[in-house]
Design an enzyme around this catalytic site. Structure first.
Site, PDB file in Angstrom:
ATOM      1  N   ASP A  35       0.957  -1.348   0.125  1.00 17.78           N
ATOM      2  CA  ASP A  35      -0.149   0.206  -0.023  1.00 17.78           C
ATOM      3  C   ASP A  35       0.883   1.296   0.002  1.00 17.78           C
ATOM      4  O   ASP A  35       0.235   2.724  -0.613  1.00 17.78           O
ATOM      5  CB  ASP A  35      -1.070   0.357   1.611  1.00 17.78           C
ATOM      6  N   GLU A  37       3.570   1.399  -0.873  1.00 15.53           N
ATOM      7  CA  GLU A  37       3.951   1.827  -2.596  1.00 15.53           C
ATOM      8  C   GLU A  37       2.960   2.485  -3.574  1.00 15.53           C
ATOM      9  O   GLU A  37       3.729   3.403  -4.421  1.00 15.53           O
ATOM     10  CB  GLU A  37       5.087   0.415  -3.405  1.00 15.53           C
ATOM     11  N   TYR A  38       1.819   1.964  -3.442  1.00 16.29           N
ATOM     12  CA  TYR A  38       1.304   2.294  -4.293  1.00 16.29           C
ATOM     13  C   TYR A  38       0.818   3.530  -3.962  1.00 16.29           C
ATOM     14  O   TYR A  38       0.686   4.962  -4.896  1.00 16.29           O
ATOM     15  CB  TYR A  38       0.047   1.937  -4.120  1.00 16.29           C
ATOM     16  N   ASP A  39       0.613   3.889  -2.728  1.00 13.51           N
ATOM     17  CA  ASP A  39      -0.250   5.736  -2.738  1.00 13.51           C
ATOM     18  C   ASP A  39       1.291   6.865  -2.740  1.00 13.51           C
ATOM     19  O   ASP A  39       1.208   7.196  -3.693  1.00 13.51           O
ATOM     20  CB  ASP A  39       0.447   5.837  -1.009  1.00 13.51           C
ATOM     21  N   LEU A  85     -11.002   9.213  -0.037  1.00 19.14           N
ATOM     22  CA  LEU A  85     -10.948  10.319   1.617  1.00 19.14           C
ATOM     23  C   LEU A  85      -9.575  10.338   0.499  1.00 19.14           C
ATOM     24  O   LEU A  85      -8.571   9.707   0.112  1.00 19.14           O
ATOM     25  CB  LEU A  85      -9.803   9.627   2.216  1.00 19.14           C
ATOM     26  N   GLU A 115     -10.602   8.415  14.727  1.00 16.21           N
ATOM     27  CA  GLU A 115     -11.033   7.245  14.054  1.00 16.21           C
ATOM     28  C   GLU A 115     -10.759   6.265  13.486  1.00 16.21           C
ATOM     29  O   GLU A 115     -10.004   6.379  12.847  1.00 16.21           O
ATOM     30  CB  GLU A 115     -13.156   6.800  13.782  1.00 16.21           C
ATOM     31  N   LYS A 117      -8.318   4.360  10.673  1.00 18.21           N
ATOM     32  CA  LYS A 117      -9.437   3.774   9.139  1.00 18.21           C
ATOM     33  C   LYS A 117      -9.024   2.396   8.992  1.00 18.21           C
ATOM     34  O   LYS A 117      -7.956   1.876   9.217  1.00 18.21           O
ATOM     35  CB  LYS A 117      -8.413   4.554   8.459  1.00 18.21           C
ATOM     36  N   ASP A 119      -9.094  -0.876   7.747  1.00 22.03           N
ATOM     37  CA  ASP A 119      -8.747  -1.467   5.685  1.00 22.03           C
ATOM     38  C   ASP A 119      -9.183  -2.322   6.143  1.00 22.03           C
ATOM     39  O   ASP A 119      -8.723  -3.600   5.690  1.00 22.03           O
ATOM     40  CB  ASP A 119      -6.865  -2.243   6.185  1.00 22.03           C
ATOM     41  N   GLU A 174     -16.953   0.031   7.275  1.00 16.19           N
ATOM     42  CA  GLU A 174     -16.548  -0.836   6.308  1.00 16.19           C
ATOM     43  C   GLU A 174     -15.987  -2.246   6.791  1.00 16.19           C
ATOM     44  O   GLU A 174     -16.041  -2.546   8.058  1.00 16.19           O
ATOM     45  CB  GLU A 174     -14.897  -0.328   6.800  1.00 16.19           C
ATOM     46  N   TYR A 226     -19.622   3.491  10.231  1.00 19.85           N
ATOM     47  CA  TYR A 226     -18.670   4.808  10.119  1.00 19.85           C
ATOM     48  C   TYR A 226     -18.962   6.039   9.437  1.00 19.85           C
ATOM     49  O   TYR A 226     -18.976   7.316  10.185  1.00 19.85           O
ATOM     50  CB  TYR A 226     -17.478   5.098   9.769  1.00 19.85           C
ATOM     51  N   LYS A 291     -12.184  14.146  10.959  1.00 25.09           N
ATOM     52  CA  LYS A 291     -13.246  14.001  10.570  1.00 25.09           C
ATOM     53  C   LYS A 291     -13.413  15.296  11.666  1.00 25.09           C
ATOM     54  O   LYS A 291     -13.429  15.095  12.163  1.00 25.09           O
ATOM     55  CB  LYS A 291     -14.485  13.568  10.675  1.00 25.09           C
ATOM     56  N   LYS A 315      -2.703   8.841   7.814  1.00 22.36           N
ATOM     57  CA  LYS A 315      -1.754   7.426   7.228  1.00 22.36           C
ATOM     58  C   LYS A 315      -0.675   6.862   8.241  1.00 22.36           C
ATOM     59  O   LYS A 315      -0.078   7.947   8.966  1.00 22.36           O
ATOM     60  CB  LYS A 315      -0.722   7.356   5.573  1.00 22.36           C
ATOM     61  N   CYS A 409      24.630 -30.244  -1.343  1.00 23.00           N
ATOM     62  CA  CYS A 409      23.701 -29.834  -0.873  1.00 23.00           C
ATOM     63  C   CYS A 409      24.880 -29.638   0.235  1.00 23.00           C
ATOM     64  O   CYS A 409      25.992 -29.857   0.899  1.00 23.00           O
ATOM     65  CB  CYS A 409      23.535 -31.022  -0.323  1.00 23.00           C
ATOM     66  N   CYS A 412      25.236 -32.377   3.040  1.00 22.00           N
ATOM     67  CA  CYS A 412      25.839 -33.764   3.496  1.00 22.00           C
ATOM     68  C   CYS A 412      26.845 -33.735   2.418  1.00 22.00           C
ATOM     69  O   CYS A 412      27.603 -34.541   2.162  1.00 22.00           O
ATOM     70  CB  CYS A 412      25.062 -34.588   3.472  1.00 22.00           C
ATOM     71  N   CYS A 427      18.048 -32.092  -1.947  1.00 20.79           N
ATOM     72  CA  CYS A 427      19.255 -32.502  -2.070  1.00 20.79           C
ATOM     73  C   CYS A 427      19.165 -34.181  -2.265  1.00 20.79           C
ATOM     74  O   CYS A 427      17.932 -34.518  -1.953  1.00 20.79           O
ATOM     75  CB  CYS A 427      19.901 -32.450  -0.604  1.00 20.79           C
ATOM     76  N   CYS A 432      20.872 -37.468   4.031  1.00 22.13           N
ATOM     77  CA  CYS A 432      21.475 -36.626   4.937  1.00 22.13           C
ATOM     78  C   CYS A 432      20.469 -36.351   5.717  1.00 22.13           C
ATOM     79  O   CYS A 432      19.921 -36.397   6.724  1.00 22.13           O
ATOM     80  CB  CYS A 432      20.497 -35.409   3.385  1.00 22.13           C
TER      81      CYS A 432
END
Ligand code: 9MJ
Length: 676
Positions: A35, A37-39, A85, A115, A117, A119, A174, A226, A291, A315, A409, A412, A427, A432
């Protein structure tokens, strides 16, 4: 001019990347990036669009809330759009939001509600004359999917509300998957060889968007309401805080951790408190929603680009960190698999020091392009073992080394092979020492022989002292031998000996599983125990006989035959027999078999079932006296049709054989066992 061109190119790149990840997240429920990285991608796009408003287009990912509804469900138009949001990633950003709001309100004072958030998955529930009539996903904010039947299975959603409720109204909330339930679900799926859900959010979305609501009903979903979306012909309270109390009085589930804050400072304190303790909560929260409390002020502030000006998602910092990958180590598992793991420079991530992380196999390491010596991004998700997200390519010096699996391996020195079609290297030496110890650990583990008091450490000590060379040696251990080990007292020794003795009567399926035959998990062990009645019979079975069993393919059949062919394994079984470990199952009496509810019926399964694996379903049919066939013939009584059915469905239709959907099949089993 040049700058505009550059920005345009980057904007297009970002839109394409974001659209791809939107699809993975919303449609496939299978994200590839975190999330955080997406944000970050969204944030860069928003920033560029703010700098170049002439480049904003109506199809930019910033201009919509989610993905369009999937056609399999009916479509619900939202009378009032469900908003998403805007995010704040630091206190400075939160303060900037607060200042903007204060300016817009001409300096008037207002309280804030803070409050968690959640997910999960946003839904809208409509009640008419006291009854729940529609439940829908957010979809693109204007049109969502009709998932009423599925939402009705969530116990915390009231199907009816008290008389004093408005005649028509909508609440928003949610839906989420509690962390504990999520862990259990993934453990079960792992055992059944099903793909795992990446996180509780995906598990919630996957569960709620099932076409068969009996599957949703089996998942421990929950909800927090909510907001009140809209209400007709009734005066409702005029602050968000009071509306929440009002909804609570109408029997809706409200998050107990919501707080009324008089100032921004108070909000920050509440948020900080959560940053530290969020892991203790039974649900996944990725921030706090702040809010504006008075509804009149919310209305005055209005919305901009699908986002309310009166709320912000503050966040939490991602539970990610960056560190050096010092080396890649290798463990040899009980089936001889070479399991690579990352040796990391210790780093603190979300309050926990991480010094190693899972690396699944060579292909995975190369797919992510992880090299020894790299700086890497590590991530902790819930209680899962930390993992490496990606290398930080920009910090490479050129001295990093590409990893390759050793050809010998590491324990052994025997040859290592990579069987065709498998991701793991193995292996080749069944003797072994590392495999032997892992096999003993598996034998005593829960789900196998479940020998209480004999844990991994004791297995290791016994193995290193040469007292136990294979699992069967456990049964000839003496009190003196155990006392010779460090830190072993009389009392512990007698408990251990009692546990070992007690395990001699475990059911046959457990013994088969405990032997650690490659590819034979708990479910297959059940099936084998039901079919063969004794280890002796199983050992005598030919590859053809085994492959004839429903759901046992040639790979598993081969593995079973190879196991019993090996001298070392035969000796273990002989020793177990000598030590009176039960290696037989009570036979089902023929007469009794006929009385079983499914006697005389033959079922054929096609497609993927959601509530159990194929072998589980087949085991169930057999346990109730029915037959599980592999091919549809005129003798077939029913064809059970799961998702993506194969040609067997067409054949059933052609022959006029009755078909059962998964839920009809479940009802059928319930009726057979007298549950309904
Ligand atoms: C979540 N996800 O917990 C809102 N949310 O309010 C809470 N989402 C929201 N509020 C307005 N607690 C739009 C979304």
């Amino acid at each position: 001019m040049k700058d505009v061109n550059k920005a345009k190119q980057r904007i297009e790149e970002l839109r394409e990347t974001i659209n791809y990840h939107n699809y993975r997240y919303y449609v496939l429920d299978s994200p590839e990036i975190s999330d955080a990285e997406y944000d970050e991608l969204m944030r860069e796009l928003r920033q560029l669009e703010a700098e170049h408003p002439e480049l904003v287009t109506s199809d930019s990912p910033t201009q919509r809330i989610g993905a369009p509804p999937v056609e399999a469900f009916g479509v619900v138009e939202h009378p009032q759009p469900l908003l998403s949001l805007t995010n704040a990633f630091s206190y400075e950003e939160l303060a900037a939001w607060h200042k903007r709001v204060s300016n817009l309100l001409g300096g008037r004072q207002f309280d804030l509600v803070c409050e968690p958030k959640i997910d999960g998955l946003a839904v809208a529930l409509t009640y008419v004359d006291g009854l729940l009539v529609t439940g829908a996903t957010r979809g693109d904010g204007y049109r969502g999917e009709d998932i009423t039947q599925n939402l009705r299975t969530i116990r915390s959603i009231p199907l009816s509300v008290p008389r004093e409720a408005p005649p028509r109204f909508e609440v928003r909330g949610e839906v989420y998957f509690p962390k504990a339930g999520f862990k259990k679900l993934n453990e079960k799926r792992a055992k059944e060889g099903l793909p795992l859900f990446a996180n509780p959010r995906n598990a919630a979305a996957g569960s709620v968007r099932q076409l068969d609501s009996s599957i949703t009903a089996k998942r421990p979903l929950d909800i927090f309401i909510y907001a009140l979306g809209w209400a007709e012909r009734k005066t409702v309270p005029d602050t968000h805080w009071e509306i929440m109390q009002y909804l609570k009085s109408l029997s809706f589930k409200i998050n107990p951790n919501i707080a009324l804050c008089r100032s921004l400072d108070e909000t920050e304190k509440y948020y900080q408190n959560w940053v530290e303790s969020r892991e203790n909560f039974p649900y996944e929260a990725d921030g706090m929603v702040v809010k504006v409390n008075p509804i009149a002020l919310q209305q005055e502030l209005g919305t901009v680009a699908h986002e309310p000006r009166w709320a912000v998602a503050y966040k939490f910092p991602a539970i990610q960190g960056t560190t050096r990958l010092i080396d890649i180590g290798i463990n040899v598992g009980r089936t001889g698999s070479l399991n690579p793991y990352a040796i990391l420079e210790p780093v603190r991530v979300g309050g926990v020091v991480i010094s190693s992380a899972a690396l699944h196999n060579e292909e995975d390491i190369h797919r992510k392009d992880i090299r020894i010596g790299d700086w890497v991004v590590v991530q902790r998700a819930g209680e899962v073992i930390p993992e490496i997200v990606e290398p930080v390519v920009s910090r490479r010096t050129g001295k990093e080394k590409i990893f390759s699996m050793p050809s010998r391996c590491p324990v052994c020195g025997s040859e290592v092979i990579k069987p065709q079609g498998e991701a793991m290297h193995r292996c080749t030496n069944t003797a072994c020492p590392s495999q032997a110890l892992e096999k003993i650990k598996h034998f005593v583990s829960r789900g196998a022989m479940d020998i209480d008091g004999v844990g991994e450490k004791l297995c290791q000590a016994l193995f290193e002292a040469g007292l136990v060379k294979d699992a069967a040696d456990l049964y000839s251990l003496t009190k003196e031998q155990l006392l010779s080990l460090e830190r072993m007292a009389d009392k512990i020794v007698s408990n251990v000996l009692n546990s070992i003795k007690g395990s001699k009567k475990r059911p046959l399926a457990r013994v088969i599983f405990a032997l650690g035959i490659l590819h034979v998990g708990e479910q297959y062990a059940e099936l084998l125990a039901e079919t063969f009645n004794s280890i002796d019979d199983l050992a005598k079975a030919s590859k053809e006989e085994l492959s004839d069993l429903p759901s046992i393919g040639p790979k598993i059949a081969e593995s079973i035959v190879t196991f019993f062919r090996q001298e070392g394994n035969r000796q273990i079984i002989e020793k177990l027999e000598k030590d009176k470990v039960k290696l037989k199952r009570k036979k089902v009496k023929k007469a009794k078999h006929k009385e079983l509810p499914l006697a005389g019926l033959e079922f054929v399964l096609t497609g993927k079932l959601e509530s159990f694996s194929r072998s589980e379903a087949e085991a169930k049919i057999k346990a109730l006296g029915g037959k599980a066939g592999s091919d549809v013939t005129r003798k077939t009584s029913y064809v059970v049709v799961g998702a993506d059915p194969g040609f067997k469905l067409a054949k059933a239709e052609k022959l006029g054989i009755k078909t059962l959907s998964e839920s009809e099949f479940l009802d059928f089993l319930d009726q057979a066992t007298g549950k309904s």
